[in-house]
Design an enzyme around this catalytic site. Structure first.
Site, PDB file in Angstrom:
ATOM      1  N   MET A  28       0.817  -0.972   0.189  1.00 24.38           N
ATOM      2  CA  MET A  28      -0.136   0.027   0.021  1.00 24.38           C
ATOM      3  C   MET A  28       0.843   1.254   0.034  1.00 24.38           C
ATOM      4  SD  MET A  28      -3.077  -1.167   2.682  1.00 24.38           S
ATOM      5  CE  MET A  28      -1.763  -1.025   4.090  1.00 24.38           C
ATOM      6  N   GLY A  31       2.120   3.391  -5.077  1.00 26.03           N
ATOM      7  CA  GLY A  31       1.846   4.085  -6.422  1.00 26.03           C
ATOM      8  C   GLY A  31       1.348   3.138  -7.224  1.00 26.03           C
ATOM      9  N   LYS A  32       0.863   2.144  -6.988  1.00 28.57           N
ATOM     10  CA  LYS A  32      -0.155   1.154  -7.940  1.00 28.57           C
ATOM     11  C   LYS A  32      -1.075   1.750  -8.874  1.00 28.57           C
ATOM     12  CE  LYS A  32      -1.139  -1.793  -5.064  1.00 28.57           C
ATOM     13  NZ  LYS A  32      -0.543  -1.114  -3.974  1.00 28.57           N
ATOM     14  N   SER A  33      -2.202   2.544  -8.196  1.00 27.42           N
ATOM     15  CA  SER A  33      -3.296   3.157  -8.861  1.00 27.42           C
ATOM     16  C   SER A  33      -2.765   4.439  -9.616  1.00 27.42           C
ATOM     17  CB  SER A  33      -4.224   3.535  -7.617  1.00 27.42           C
ATOM     18  OG  SER A  33      -4.884   2.710  -6.995  1.00 27.42           O
ATOM     19  N   ASP A 100      -7.078  -2.141 -11.871  1.00 29.28           N
ATOM     20  CA  ASP A 100      -6.547  -1.939 -10.432  1.00 29.28           C
ATOM     21  C   ASP A 100      -7.227  -2.741  -9.360  1.00 29.28           C
ATOM     22  OD1 ASP A 100      -5.166  -0.340  -8.924  1.00 29.28           O
ATOM     23  OD2 ASP A 100      -6.325   1.367  -8.605  1.00 29.28           O
ATOM     24  N   GLU A 101      -6.729  -2.777  -8.239  1.00 30.92           N
ATOM     25  CA  GLU A 101      -7.362  -3.482  -6.978  1.00 30.92           C
ATOM     26  C   GLU A 101      -7.669  -4.970  -7.542  1.00 30.92           C
ATOM     27  OE1 GLU A 101      -7.149  -1.938  -4.426  1.00 30.92           O
ATOM     28  OE2 GLU A 101      -7.428   0.018  -4.580  1.00 30.92           O
ATOM     29  N   ALA A 102      -6.646  -5.533  -8.420  1.00 32.17           N
ATOM     30  CA  ALA A 102      -6.696  -6.796  -9.112  1.00 32.17           C
ATOM     31  C   ALA A 102      -6.752  -7.799  -8.233  1.00 32.17           C
ATOM     32  CB  ALA A 102      -5.691  -7.010 -10.365  1.00 32.17           C
ATOM     33  N   GLN A 103      -6.278  -7.513  -6.906  1.00 31.49           N
ATOM     34  CA  GLN A 103      -6.267  -8.604  -5.984  1.00 31.49           C
ATOM     35  C   GLN A 103      -7.800  -9.104  -5.389  1.00 31.49           C
ATOM     36  OE1 GLN A 103      -5.273  -5.617  -5.182  1.00 31.49           O
ATOM     37  NE2 GLN A 103      -6.325  -4.809  -3.246  1.00 31.49           N
TER      38      GLN A 103
END
Length: 216
Positions: A28, A31-33, A100-103
């Protein structure tokens, strides 16, 4: 029932078009998003067709958001959605999907995206954390690790309050590191959030020491 038994591959183009399934991952705050939104912007500017997918974003349904304040409209994915059918209908060969939020994807949905990369010639980029607040793999993230052509660890530094590298995505409830609860609980890294999260080093996560209260 497998994806292949429901949907037939498209007729091949004169020149082969190959798609790639790529997993971008980090803790978290890494910077993924932000990267997902930047890559979506760049590809759209280049004239490539594509769609954005998200699930349970902290900003609300159907929104892909970065903590830096950048947002974009996206398709909200729920566990019942068939992503192979969606990509077939919405994205031509040579296009892209950014998830995004692919988990939060189901393992079946990850397989559907892998099928789309292989059979439809679509580039699939998935952005995900790997482990939950108990340090266990999310099922969707596990399947992405198993199937992705490329895994890209993000290089943005995320540290524990003590200065050590952040290793665990801790859930904070009433000022304590949570040890039980549903695997998925949408929250943010701010102290005012109903469900708060904080990245801790392995030692302070194990010892249940969330550190001083502060706005992250």
């Amino acid at each position: 029932m497998t994806v292949a038994s429901v949907l037939a591959p498209r007729e091949p183009a004169l020149a082969p078009v190959f798609g790639t399934l790529t997993l971008f991952t980090g803790r978290m705050g890494s910077g993924k998003s932000t990267l997902a939104l930047q890559n979506a912007f760049n590809r759209t500017q280049a004239g490539r067709p594509g769609i954005l997918l998200t699930s349970q974003d902290r900003a609300g349904e159907g929104i892909m958001s970065s903590r830096l304040g950048v947002t974009a409209d996206a398709i909200e994915v729920d566990p019942s959605m068939d992503l192979a059918e969606l990509v077939t209908a919405r994205v031509p060969a040579g296009g892209f999907v950014i998830a995004d939020e692919a988990q939060f994807l189901t393992p079946d949905q990850v397989e559907q995206l892998a099928w789309a990369a292989d059979e439809l010639g679509v580039d699939i980029d998935c952005y995900a954390i790997i482990t939950d607040f108990l340090s266990h793999l999310f099922p969707g993230a596990q399947r992405l690790i198993e199937l992705s052509d490329v895994i890209v660890p993000l290089q943005v530094e995320v540290t524990c309050w003590c200065g050590r590298p952040g290793r665990q995505n801790a859930r904070i409830v009433d000022g304590e590191v949570a040890r039980a609860g549903a695997q998925v609980a949408v929250g943010d890294t701010t102290e005012t959030a109903a469900v708060a999260y904080r990245v801790l080093c392995r030692r302070h996560w194990r010892n249940g020491e969330p550190g001083p209260a502060h706005e992250i």
